[in-house]
Write a protein that holds these residues in place. Structure first.
Motif, PDB file in Angstrom:
ATOM      1  N   ARG A 165       6.020 -50.783  24.951  1.00 45.75           N
ATOM      2  CA  ARG A 165       6.905 -51.396  25.889  1.00 45.75           C
ATOM      3  C   ARG A 165       6.583 -50.980  27.213  1.00 45.75           C
ATOM      4  NH1 ARG A 165       9.753 -55.413  23.044  1.00 45.75           N
ATOM      5  NH2 ARG A 165      10.502 -54.599  21.393  1.00 45.75           N
ATOM      6  N   LEU A 166       6.915 -51.579  28.253  1.00 44.89           N
ATOM      7  CA  LEU A 166       6.590 -51.300  29.917  1.00 44.89           C
ATOM      8  C   LEU A 166       7.076 -49.982  30.203  1.00 44.89           C
ATOM      9  CD1 LEU A 166       5.180 -51.919  32.483  1.00 44.89           C
ATOM     10  CD2 LEU A 166       7.289 -53.025  33.181  1.00 44.89           C
ATOM     11  N   TYR A 167       8.362 -49.624  29.826  1.00 40.80           N
ATOM     12  CA  TYR A 167       8.992 -48.402  30.144  1.00 40.80           C
ATOM     13  C   TYR A 167       8.256 -47.142  29.386  1.00 40.80           C
ATOM     14  CZ  TYR A 167      11.323 -47.449  25.687  1.00 40.80           C
ATOM     15  OH  TYR A 167      11.932 -47.327  24.410  1.00 40.80           O
ATOM     16  N   GLU A 168       7.776 -47.472  28.069  1.00 45.15           N
ATOM     17  CA  GLU A 168       7.112 -46.460  27.422  1.00 45.15           C
ATOM     18  C   GLU A 168       5.681 -46.098  28.063  1.00 45.15           C
ATOM     19  OE1 GLU A 168       8.103 -46.892  22.886  1.00 45.15           O
ATOM     20  OE2 GLU A 168       7.225 -48.557  23.669  1.00 45.15           O
ATOM     21  N   ARG A 169       5.029 -47.219  28.675  1.00 44.65           N
ATOM     22  CA  ARG A 169       3.679 -47.021  29.354  1.00 44.65           C
ATOM     23  C   ARG A 169       4.113 -46.325  30.631  1.00 44.65           C
ATOM     24  NH1 ARG A 169      -0.935 -50.117  30.150  1.00 44.65           N
ATOM     25  NH2 ARG A 169      -0.630 -50.651  28.156  1.00 44.65           N
ATOM     26  N   VAL A 170       5.137 -46.551  31.406  1.00 40.23           N
ATOM     27  CA  VAL A 170       5.524 -45.598  32.471  1.00 40.23           C
ATOM     28  C   VAL A 170       5.668 -44.189  32.060  1.00 40.23           C
ATOM     29  CG1 VAL A 170       7.227 -45.228  34.194  1.00 40.23           C
ATOM     30  CG2 VAL A 170       6.491 -47.660  33.846  1.00 40.23           C
ATOM     31  N   ALA A 171       6.342 -43.951  31.153  1.00 39.29           N
ATOM     32  CA  ALA A 171       6.713 -42.410  30.611  1.00 39.29           C
ATOM     33  C   ALA A 171       5.350 -41.850  30.374  1.00 39.29           C
ATOM     34  CB  ALA A 171       7.557 -42.469  29.479  1.00 39.29           C
ATOM     35  N   ARG A 172       4.499 -42.618  29.536  1.00 42.09           N
ATOM     36  CA  ARG A 172       3.054 -41.805  29.207  1.00 42.09           C
ATOM     37  C   ARG A 172       2.145 -41.673  30.277  1.00 42.09           C
ATOM     38  NH1 ARG A 172      -1.397 -44.139  26.810  1.00 42.09           N
ATOM     39  NH2 ARG A 172      -0.577 -46.201  27.051  1.00 42.09           N
ATOM     40  N   LEU A 173       2.240 -42.671  31.320  1.00 43.61           N
ATOM     41  CA  LEU A 173       1.382 -42.638  32.483  1.00 43.61           C
ATOM     42  C   LEU A 173       1.910 -41.266  33.408  1.00 43.61           C
ATOM     43  CD1 LEU A 173      -0.905 -44.271  33.711  1.00 43.61           C
ATOM     44  CD2 LEU A 173       0.902 -45.552  35.076  1.00 43.61           C
ATOM     45  N   VAL A 174       3.081 -41.329  33.366  1.00 37.75           N
ATOM     46  CA  VAL A 174       3.683 -40.055  34.278  1.00 37.75           C
ATOM     47  C   VAL A 174       3.351 -38.705  33.618  1.00 37.75           C
ATOM     48  CG1 VAL A 174       5.912 -39.265  35.373  1.00 37.75           C
ATOM     49  CG2 VAL A 174       5.386 -41.488  35.306  1.00 37.75           C
ATOM     50  N   ALA A 175       3.690 -38.768  32.405  1.00 35.23           N
ATOM     51  CA  ALA A 175       3.284 -37.498  31.580  1.00 35.23           C
ATOM     52  C   ALA A 175       2.131 -37.153  31.525  1.00 35.23           C
ATOM     53  CB  ALA A 175       3.946 -37.578  30.241  1.00 35.23           C
ATOM     54  N   ALA A 197      15.555 -41.293  23.321  1.00 34.79           N
ATOM     55  CA  ALA A 197      14.902 -40.751  22.365  1.00 34.79           C
ATOM     56  C   ALA A 197      13.179 -40.944  22.363  1.00 34.79           C
ATOM     57  CB  ALA A 197      15.272 -40.880  20.917  1.00 34.79           C
ATOM     58  N   ARG A 198      12.967 -42.215  22.557  1.00 29.57           N
ATOM     59  CA  ARG A 198      11.447 -42.613  22.823  1.00 29.57           C
ATOM     60  C   ARG A 198      10.889 -42.077  23.992  1.00 29.57           C
ATOM     61  NH1 ARG A 198       8.073 -43.141  19.944  1.00 29.57           N
ATOM     62  NH2 ARG A 198       6.812 -44.345  21.484  1.00 29.57           N
ATOM     63  N   VAL A 199      11.430 -41.967  25.083  1.00 31.84           N
ATOM     64  CA  VAL A 199      10.937 -41.232  26.369  1.00 31.84           C
ATOM     65  C   VAL A 199      10.715 -39.807  25.812  1.00 31.84           C
ATOM     66  CG1 VAL A 199      11.250 -40.727  28.612  1.00 31.84           C
ATOM     67  CG2 VAL A 199      11.643 -43.158  27.954  1.00 31.84           C
ATOM     68  N   ARG A 200      11.803 -39.176  25.407  1.00 26.85           N
ATOM     69  CA  ARG A 200      11.701 -37.672  25.187  1.00 26.85           C
ATOM     70  C   ARG A 200      10.540 -37.452  24.192  1.00 26.85           C
ATOM     71  NH1 ARG A 200      12.153 -34.128  27.929  1.00 26.85           N
ATOM     72  NH2 ARG A 200      14.622 -34.129  28.024  1.00 26.85           N
ATOM     73  N   HIS A 201      10.287 -38.340  23.165  1.00 27.54           N
ATOM     74  CA  HIS A 201       9.200 -37.948  22.245  1.00 27.54           C
ATOM     75  C   HIS A 201       7.840 -38.157  23.084  1.00 27.54           C
ATOM     76  CE1 HIS A 201       6.745 -38.277  18.581  1.00 27.54           C
ATOM     77  NE2 HIS A 201       6.228 -39.529  19.185  1.00 27.54           N
ATOM     78  N   ILE A 202       7.917 -39.048  24.026  1.00 30.24           N
ATOM     79  CA  ILE A 202       6.631 -39.302  24.646  1.00 30.24           C
ATOM     80  C   ILE A 202       6.269 -38.065  25.737  1.00 30.24           C
ATOM     81  CG2 ILE A 202       5.405 -40.848  26.480  1.00 30.24           C
ATOM     82  CD1 ILE A 202       7.034 -43.047  25.056  1.00 30.24           C
ATOM     83  N   VAL A 203       7.397 -37.725  26.411  1.00 29.40           N
ATOM     84  CA  VAL A 203       7.143 -36.727  27.621  1.00 29.40           C
ATOM     85  C   VAL A 203       7.431 -35.342  27.394  1.00 29.40           C
ATOM     86  CG1 VAL A 203       7.706 -38.752  29.150  1.00 29.40           C
ATOM     87  CG2 VAL A 203       9.510 -36.933  28.574  1.00 29.40           C
ATOM     88  N   GLY A 204       7.429 -34.985  26.153  1.00 24.99           N
ATOM     89  CA  GLY A 204       7.968 -33.379  25.724  1.00 24.99           C
ATOM     90  C   GLY A 204       9.171 -33.033  26.620  1.00 24.99           C
ATOM     91  N   GLY A 228      18.316 -34.277  24.609  1.00 29.85           N
ATOM     92  CA  GLY A 228      18.246 -32.933  24.856  1.00 29.85           C
ATOM     93  C   GLY A 228      17.003 -32.089  24.263  1.00 29.85           C
ATOM     94  N   THR A 229      16.498 -31.364  25.077  1.00 29.83           N
ATOM     95  CA  THR A 229      15.216 -30.331  24.510  1.00 29.83           C
ATOM     96  C   THR A 229      15.771 -29.345  23.423  1.00 29.83           C
ATOM     97  OG1 THR A 229      15.421 -29.040  26.418  1.00 29.83           O
ATOM     98  CG2 THR A 229      13.903 -30.960  26.547  1.00 29.83           C
ATOM     99  N   ALA A 230      14.618 -28.865  23.041  1.00 30.40           N
ATOM    100  CA  ALA A 230      15.089 -27.939  22.066  1.00 30.40           C
ATOM    101  C   ALA A 230      15.873 -26.558  22.473  1.00 30.40           C
ATOM    102  CB  ALA A 230      13.675 -27.038  21.315  1.00 30.40           C
ATOM    103  N   ASP A 231      15.776 -26.229  23.526  1.00 30.76           N
ATOM    104  CA  ASP A 231      16.547 -25.086  24.436  1.00 30.76           C
ATOM    105  C   ASP A 231      17.720 -25.707  25.000  1.00 30.76           C
ATOM    106  OD1 ASP A 231      15.908 -26.517  26.426  1.00 30.76           O
ATOM    107  OD2 ASP A 231      15.195 -24.774  27.535  1.00 30.76           O
ATOM    108  N   GLY A 232      18.206 -26.993  24.432  1.00 32.10           N
ATOM    109  CA  GLY A 232      19.539 -27.574  24.939  1.00 32.10           C
ATOM    110  C   GLY A 232      19.733 -27.917  26.433  1.00 32.10           C
ATOM    111  N   THR A 233      18.448 -27.983  27.016  1.00 32.86           N
ATOM    112  CA  THR A 233      18.608 -28.435  28.497  1.00 32.86           C
ATOM    113  C   THR A 233      17.928 -29.672  28.531  1.00 32.86           C
ATOM    114  OG1 THR A 233      16.471 -27.200  28.990  1.00 32.86           O
ATOM    115  CG2 THR A 233      18.626 -25.882  29.210  1.00 32.86           C
ATOM    116  N   GLY A 234      16.898 -29.797  29.555  1.00 31.57           N
ATOM    117  CA  GLY A 234      16.101 -31.147  29.638  1.00 31.57           C
ATOM    118  C   GLY A 234      16.663 -32.446  30.353  1.00 31.57           C
ATOM    119  N   LEU A 235      18.082 -32.384  30.660  1.00 36.69           N
ATOM    120  CA  LEU A 235      18.577 -33.474  31.237  1.00 36.69           C
ATOM    121  C   LEU A 235      19.660 -33.284  32.504  1.00 36.69           C
ATOM    122  CD1 LEU A 235      20.312 -34.955  27.638  1.00 36.69           C
ATOM    123  CD2 LEU A 235      18.144 -35.548  29.019  1.00 36.69           C
ATOM    124  N   MET A 236      19.684 -34.102  33.114  1.00 36.86           N
ATOM    125  CA  MET A 236      20.588 -34.085  34.399  1.00 36.86           C
ATOM    126  C   MET A 236      21.550 -35.448  34.022  1.00 36.86           C
ATOM    127  SD  MET A 236      17.704 -33.858  37.403  1.00 36.86           S
ATOM    128  CE  MET A 236      16.468 -34.480  36.292  1.00 36.86           C
TER     129      MET A 236
END
Ligand SMILES: O=c1ccn([C@@H]2O[C@H](COP(=O)(O)O)[C@@H](O)[C@H]2O)c(=O)[nH]1
Length: 271
Positions: A165-175, A197-204, A228-236
């Motif tokens: 998907r286009l949003y997945e391409r954006v996530a991959r490109l940015v990461a 969840a898909r974006v989190r998977h792509i961008v770590g 959420g990331t493994a340490d319970g953060t990652g989000l605003m």
């Protein structure tokens, strides 16, 4: 200080993933502020001072200030946050996107005029349109990826090849490409937890700005589970109207604090 360093410090020191969005809409201001020339600044300062200890960042949306010819009040508001709450990063939600020479001026506006710590940027004009923001290596550049509105699917959900998907391409490109200075983040709406969840998977562990809880009905538990990331953060996790207009009287800031506290605690219960 680097935006990402300040954000990580705020996640820890405030024990909060909540971002309070500052979308001042004068028609909804309490009566005692109506008609005052500085109403926007006073309203927002009330919200900021009542909630600063509960948030990891603030997100003023520039359109609400520009529509009222109140960019000077936005400048003063960000100066107020830096002075009174210096450990609280400010994301200017401007969603800018233009050719490089014009983008360079938008970057000066955001980082030098308004002194924002980060800006939201539309990535759909490509790398050269984003470069001027990325050059401010200590500032955050938060790119639209999967927006919270229903119409976001019109383009962002298009298959760009091989089922991507286009949003997945954006996530991959940015990461993989645009984040050389480690100053990028992505906007992903709480209204689309599967895509979070898909974006989190792509961008770590890249930070995600997640609007769409509160007035837009996104689910906090699903958002945390997906992003959420493994340490319970990652989000605003942003909420604007549900907090800003929780009350309509002279005690509007206390009402906003109550809802901000409930929202922060609801997020923390799912970390
Ligand atoms: O995909 C997006 C990107 C940005 N926004 C902005 O976030 C807030 C949401 O306000 P609420 O009152 O909490 O709904 C607003 O400033 C939007 O411009 C978004 O909603 N979705």
């Amino acid at each position: 200080m680097h935006f990402m360093t300040a954000l990580r410090a705020a996640w820890q020191s405030r024990n909060s993933l909540l971002c309070v969005g500052l979308d001042p809409y004068p028609a909804r201001f309490p009566a005692h502020l109506q008609g005052r020339p500085d109403a926007i600044l006073e309203f927002c300062k009330g919200i900021v001072d009542a909630t600063a200890d509960l948030v990891c960042c603030f997100k003023p949306q520039i359109a609400y200030f520009a529509a009222q010819r109140a960019e000077d009040q936005l400048e003063d508001l960000i100066a107020h946050i830096h002075e009174r709450h210096p450990d609280t990063p400010v994301i200017l939600d401007a969603k800018r996107g233009d050719i490089g020479s014009t983008a360079a001026q938008y970057a000066v506006e955001a980082f030098e005029r308004f002194r924002a710590d980060a800006i939201t940027v539309n990535p759909y004009m490509g790398r050269d349109s984003v470069e001027p923001y990325l050059e401010y290596a200590d500032k955050g550049v938060i790119l639209l990826c999967r927006t919270s509105n229903p119409g976001g699917s019109d383009l962002q959900f298009l298959d760009v090849g091989g089922g991507e998907r286009l949003y997945e391409r954006v996530a991959r490109l940015v990461a993989n490409d645009w984040n050389a200075s480690g100053n990028c983040g992505l906007v992903v709406g709480a209204t689309f937890p599967n895509e979070i969840a898909r974006v989190r998977h792509i961008v770590g562990d890249m930070p995600l700005l997640v609007p769409g809880i509160g007035a837009q009905g996104g689910d906090i538990a699903e958002t945390m589970q997906a992003g959420g990331t493994a340490d319970g953060t990652g989000l605003m996790i942003n909420s604007s109207r549900a907090i800003l207009f929780a009350g309509s009287g002279e005690d509007y800031a206390q009402a906003a604090r109550r809802v901000a506290l409930e929202t922060r605690d609801a997020i923390n219960a799912k970390r």
